[in-house]
Every structure is written in C-alpha cells, then in structure tokens.
Design an enzyme around this catalytic site. Structure first.
Site, PDB file in Angstrom:
ATOM      1  N   ASP A  38       0.827  -1.219   0.000  1.00 43.49           N
ATOM      2  CA  ASP A  38       0.000   0.000   0.000  1.00 43.49           C
ATOM      3  C   ASP A  38       0.853   1.258   0.000  1.00 43.49           C
ATOM      4  OD1 ASP A  38      -1.313  -2.364   1.400  1.00 43.49           O
ATOM      5  OD2 ASP A  38      -3.052  -1.106   1.067  1.00 43.49           O
ATOM      6  N   ASP A  42      -1.570  -2.880  -3.880  1.00 48.73           N
ATOM      7  CA  ASP A  42      -1.860  -1.447  -3.912  1.00 48.73           C
ATOM      8  C   ASP A  42      -0.570  -0.671  -4.168  1.00 48.73           C
ATOM      9  OD1 ASP A  42      -4.520  -1.950  -3.597  1.00 48.73           O
ATOM     10  OD2 ASP A  42      -4.695  -1.067  -1.596  1.00 48.73           O
ATOM     11  N   TYR A  70      -1.968   4.003  -6.442  1.00 53.12           N
ATOM     12  CA  TYR A  70      -3.146   4.789  -6.047  1.00 53.12           C
ATOM     13  C   TYR A  70      -3.502   5.839  -7.096  1.00 53.12           C
ATOM     14  CZ  TYR A  70      -3.198   2.494  -1.530  1.00 53.12           C
ATOM     15  OH  TYR A  70      -3.276   1.546  -0.542  1.00 53.12           O
ATOM     16  N   HIS A 100      -3.718  -9.624  -0.559  1.00 53.87           N
ATOM     17  CA  HIS A 100      -3.908  -8.208  -0.230  1.00 53.87           C
ATOM     18  C   HIS A 100      -4.818  -7.977   0.976  1.00 53.87           C
ATOM     19  CE1 HIS A 100      -3.850  -3.951  -0.714  1.00 53.87           C
ATOM     20  NE2 HIS A 100      -5.157  -3.895  -0.819  1.00 53.87           N
ATOM     21  N   HIS A 122     -11.739  -1.966   6.899  1.00 57.69           N
ATOM     22  CA  HIS A 122     -11.792  -3.216   6.130  1.00 57.69           C
ATOM     23  C   HIS A 122     -12.052  -4.452   6.994  1.00 57.69           C
ATOM     24  CE1 HIS A 122     -10.584  -0.963   2.693  1.00 57.69           C
ATOM     25  NE2 HIS A 122      -9.348  -0.773   3.085  1.00 57.69           N
ATOM     26  N   HIS A 178      -3.710  -3.736   2.625  1.00 57.03           N
ATOM     27  CA  HIS A 178      -5.077  -3.219   2.584  1.00 57.03           C
ATOM     28  C   HIS A 178      -5.411  -2.306   3.762  1.00 57.03           C
ATOM     29  CE1 HIS A 178      -8.861  -3.015   0.619  1.00 57.03           C
ATOM     30  NE2 HIS A 178      -9.531  -3.850   1.383  1.00 57.03           N
ATOM     31  N   HIS A 210      -4.366   0.228   6.507  1.00 59.64           N
ATOM     32  CA  HIS A 210      -3.215   1.131   6.575  1.00 59.64           C
ATOM     33  C   HIS A 210      -2.742   1.299   8.013  1.00 59.64           C
ATOM     34  CE1 HIS A 210      -5.084   2.762   2.642  1.00 59.64           C
ATOM     35  NE2 HIS A 210      -4.450   1.623   2.455  1.00 59.64           N
TER      36      HIS A 210
END
Ligand SMILES: [Fe+2]
Length: 465
Positions: free
Chosen positions: A162, A191, A194, A313, A323, A350, A352
């Site tokens: 991410d 990720d 972005y 992920h 999430h 996924h 953060h």
C-alpha cells in the site's frame, strides 16, 4: 539535555498498553495532511535524453530464480526493445535479449511504449549489469540473482504494501533502502500507485509511481500481489476491464507455476516458497484460482524450500475497524489448506496500519458445532498486516476494542518489515516504523519454521482458552 528529554518521552510513549489480547502500541503518530507528491517532485524526474527508458523495474522471471523480467517505458517512440546484460564475472561478453512492447489506452490517457524482456539462463548468486535504451539515452542498472534453491540458504526479504506516492511513501521507501538489514527482494502485498484516487484514474500517476519506485525496483525484484487499487474498474468512464494498467505495466512469472492468470502464482527463491493469492479474483470452489491452489500446495517440498510464505492483499485476520472482515469469505475457503500445509506466515496489506497475530486458526466451525472462535494453533501461520506503506488515504487509526486474543501486536504507523531467513529452522522478523532510526525495531519476532522446528514461537503470554 533537550535530546535526553525527547528520548525519555519517546520511551514512555512506547510502553505498550496491555489489553485482552496482545499489545496495542501507544505510539501516537503526529497527525499530518496526506497528499500525493506534486508532479514536478524530484522523485518523479524524467531521465534526461531523447526517449530515455524510464520506470525500469525487474521481477523474477521463472520458478527458481534463473530468469529475470526487465520492464521499462519509453515515451517518445518505441525505440530499442533490447536488454544488454553481462555478469560481473565476465564483463567482456555482453549478451542481448529481445523483449516485447505493449501499449494501452485508459479513458483519455494513452500509455508510453511499455517494454518487457525476459532474460534467461542466468547463474545463481551472481551480480549482473544490464542496460536499456540506446546512445546517449542508454541507462545501466544491476541486480543479484538469488542463490540456488535449497533448504539452508539464508535470504533476506523486505515486506511492503500500500505504498502510494505521498511524502510518507517516500519516507518508507528511503527507510527500506537505508535499512542495515539489506533486503534482497521485496514481498509486495498490493496497492501500488493509487492512481485511481485521481480524477478518471489519471494514469499519469502510474507513470510517476514507476519513476518513483525505480530507484529500488530496478535493482531488486519485487514480487507483486494485486490489491483493489490495481483493479482500475471504472465502467462510468468506459473502463470495464479489471487490472488493465497493472497487467500492461507489471509482468509476473505466473505461467512458470502453471497459473492461468497473473494474479495468483508462486515462486521459489533461496529457501522460500512464496505463494501469491488474489483477493479480487474468484476463489470459490471450482474457480481457476481455487483449482490452482489446490494443486499447488502439494508441490511444496519443505526439504527443498522450508519456508512457506503466502501473500494476499486483504487480510484474513484484522482487528482494525478499517476493512474489518472484508476477506472473511476467502479465509473460510482457504484457511484449512494453509493450516494443513503448515504455512509459516501470511503477509497482507489493505489496512493502513500494522498488526501481527498469534498463531491461530478458525477452522473448526461447521455451522452445527458453534466452534467459531479463533484458537491458538501451532500448525497455523502468523498473519502480518503491513498495508502501512504511507499512501494518500492516510492511516487507519480506529481499532476494535478490546484487542482480541489473536492479535499479538498492533500500531497505526507507517513502515516496512524485514523477513530475514537464517536457516531452515529460524527466521528473524522485524517491523520498522518510519519515524525511527534505520536500525530500530518497533516490533520483532523469531519465527520457528512450522515444518522443521514447530515449537511455540509466540512473543506474548498464552491467553487462557
Ligand atoms: Fe487495498
């Protein structure tokens, strides 16, 4: 004097708060506005020269580490699709390999010429130089091939996810680059750019991410996992092919492990067998990913590759409100197989924030028996969520309370990890938050290999069951 006060304050802040489960760090990160770095930032600079190759990156190109896929983009014209390469041992005989060029359109964006070239029959444990582009615009890089696959081969993986392209992303990448642990390849849990957070998924931000990450990814392979930000699924602007920018820009050696899609595949590297799964591809019974994993797991020979690592992920265990439970259906499908096959560790992104679990499983439930609580299980992997690269969406600071028993340690900070395999029984794991010095470990654990040394390696007191 001031410095010692700061250090004492920092230590006090760092004292973990003990909850029902493991520890929740009381380290509180300074609130800052998160935004992508401006397009004219130096980290996005276009290399000088007409049609100079940019966004150079490499990945392992076969199952065992004797091939490398070199990828780069030329903007002005197609240019040469050749990679010239030579080993450090034999500089006098450069070899040439020819690649292929692809382009794609996304809404109003038209990509540059994206080159992919697989160079094969490399020697293990050897430094290779390689050059792309021609004339004054030629650019030279290097990489190390991994040692031959074997049970006691030490190897050091970096772990990131991410990442995005904010100032925090830059701090994470710099922190990893300067780590004294010297990661030799990165397990990347999805990720990337972005770009989809910009209007119409502005794919220029895929280009800037390619230039930003080149300073590391041109020199060592990053093993890509796809995340939701690789989907770029936007039917409202006529873009209805999932993963279109990612699949054109980033190639993975999926065919080498008999996969039919680049979203799930595996590689062997040194003493590790790395299985990459896709949270955003079908995984129900009879689907291609399900069938592939069913046939893949029995192929893992722990006498050859003792360390079995899974990348995915969306995390299966996550005590953050962000999430929460998104991956529950995938966990239900695949967790029994991972426990049965004694997977050592599952890295996910996924969310953060940072979190490390105990060795737990939740596979006893069968609808009738009510056994739906995760239990300590020495055959189960440790789950590490490391979606804390530092992207534009900011930190996920709202955790579920109280901390569940299965959660060993969690903290809302940006950072990266190092998984340092010593031999077939021991690996040293450490997580490094961006704010600390390069050598500081904000979390760590000695992993005992589940196949060769399956003793309890928990870092916290056992919860009563
Ligand atoms: Fe994500």
């Amino acid at each position: 004097m001031l410095r010692s006060i700061v250090i004492v304050g920092f230590l006090v802040l760092n004292v973990a708060v003990l909850c029902n489960g493991g520890s929740t760090s009381s380290f509180v990160r300074k609130e800052e506005k998160t935004e992508d770095m401006p397009l004219d930032s130096d980290v996005f600079a276009v290399p000088p020269g007409h049609n100079a190759p940019q966004q150079v990156h490499i990945i392992q190109g076969d199952l065992e580490g004797k091939a490398v896929i070199v990828s780069w983009v030329t903007m002005d014209e197609k240019g040469s699709n050749q990679v010239r390469y030579w080993s450090e041992k034999d500089k006098s005989k450069p070899k040439v390999s020819n690649g292929k060029v692809v382009t794609y359109k996304y809404h109003t964006y038209k990509s540059g010429y994206i080159h992919h070239c697989t160079i094969k029959k490399l020697e293990h444990n050897t430094k290779y130089y390689y050059e792309v582009g021609t004339g004054k615009s030629a650019r030279q890089f290097w990489f190390m091939t991994p040692p031959e696959v074997g049970p006691d081969v030490p190897y050091t993986f970096g772990v990131m996810g991410d990442l995005g392209q904010t100032y925090d992303s830059n701090a994470t990448l710099t922190h990893y680059e300067n780590s004294p642990s010297k990661g030799e390849a990165v397990l990347y849990v999805g990720d990337l750019s972005y770009a989809d957070n910009h209007p119409n998924h502005d794919n220029v931000r895929w280009d800037t991410w390619g230039r930003f990450s080149e300073r590391v990814v041109a020199y060592q392979p990053w093993i890509w996992t796809t995340g939701n930000h690789e989907l770029d699924f936007a039917p409202e602007i006529g873009e209805n092919i999932p993963f279109k920018p990612f699949t054109h820009r980033y190639h993975v050696p999926y065919k080498a492990s008999n996969s039919t899609q680049p979203f799930w595949y595996s590689i062997k590297r040194a003493s590790a067998y790395v299985i990459v799964l896709s949270s955003y591809s079908a995984y129900g019974t009879y689907t291609p990913q399900y069938q592939w994993l069913l046939e893949e797991l029995p192929k893992v020979n722990r006498s050859e590759t003792p360390w079995l690592i899974v990348l995915v992920h969306s995390p299966w265990y996550n005590s953050n409100q962000y999430h929460y439970m998104e991956a529950e259906t995938m966990r239900v499908m695949f967790e029994p197989w991972l426990v049965e096959n004694k997977v050592d560790v599952v890295f996910a992104g996924h969310v953060h924030a940072y979190e490390r679990s105990e060795r737990i499983s939740n596979i006893a439930y069968n609808i009738l028996n009510k056994n739906c609580t995760p239990v300590r299980d020495q055959s189960a992997p440790v789950y590490i969520n490391i979606g804390d690269g530092g992207n534009v969406e900011g930190l996920a600071i709202n955790m579920t309370e109280p901390q569940p028993d299965y959660s060993a340690h969690r903290e809302a900070s940006f950072g990266h990890a190092i998984f340092d395999i010593k031999n077939k029984t021991h690996a040293r794991y450490s997580w490094h938050r961006n704010q600390d010095g390069y050598a500081v470990e904000a979390d760590s654990m000695w992993f005992y290999n589940r196949f060769w040394h399956p003793l309890d390696d928990s870092t916290t007191k056992k919860a009563s069951q």
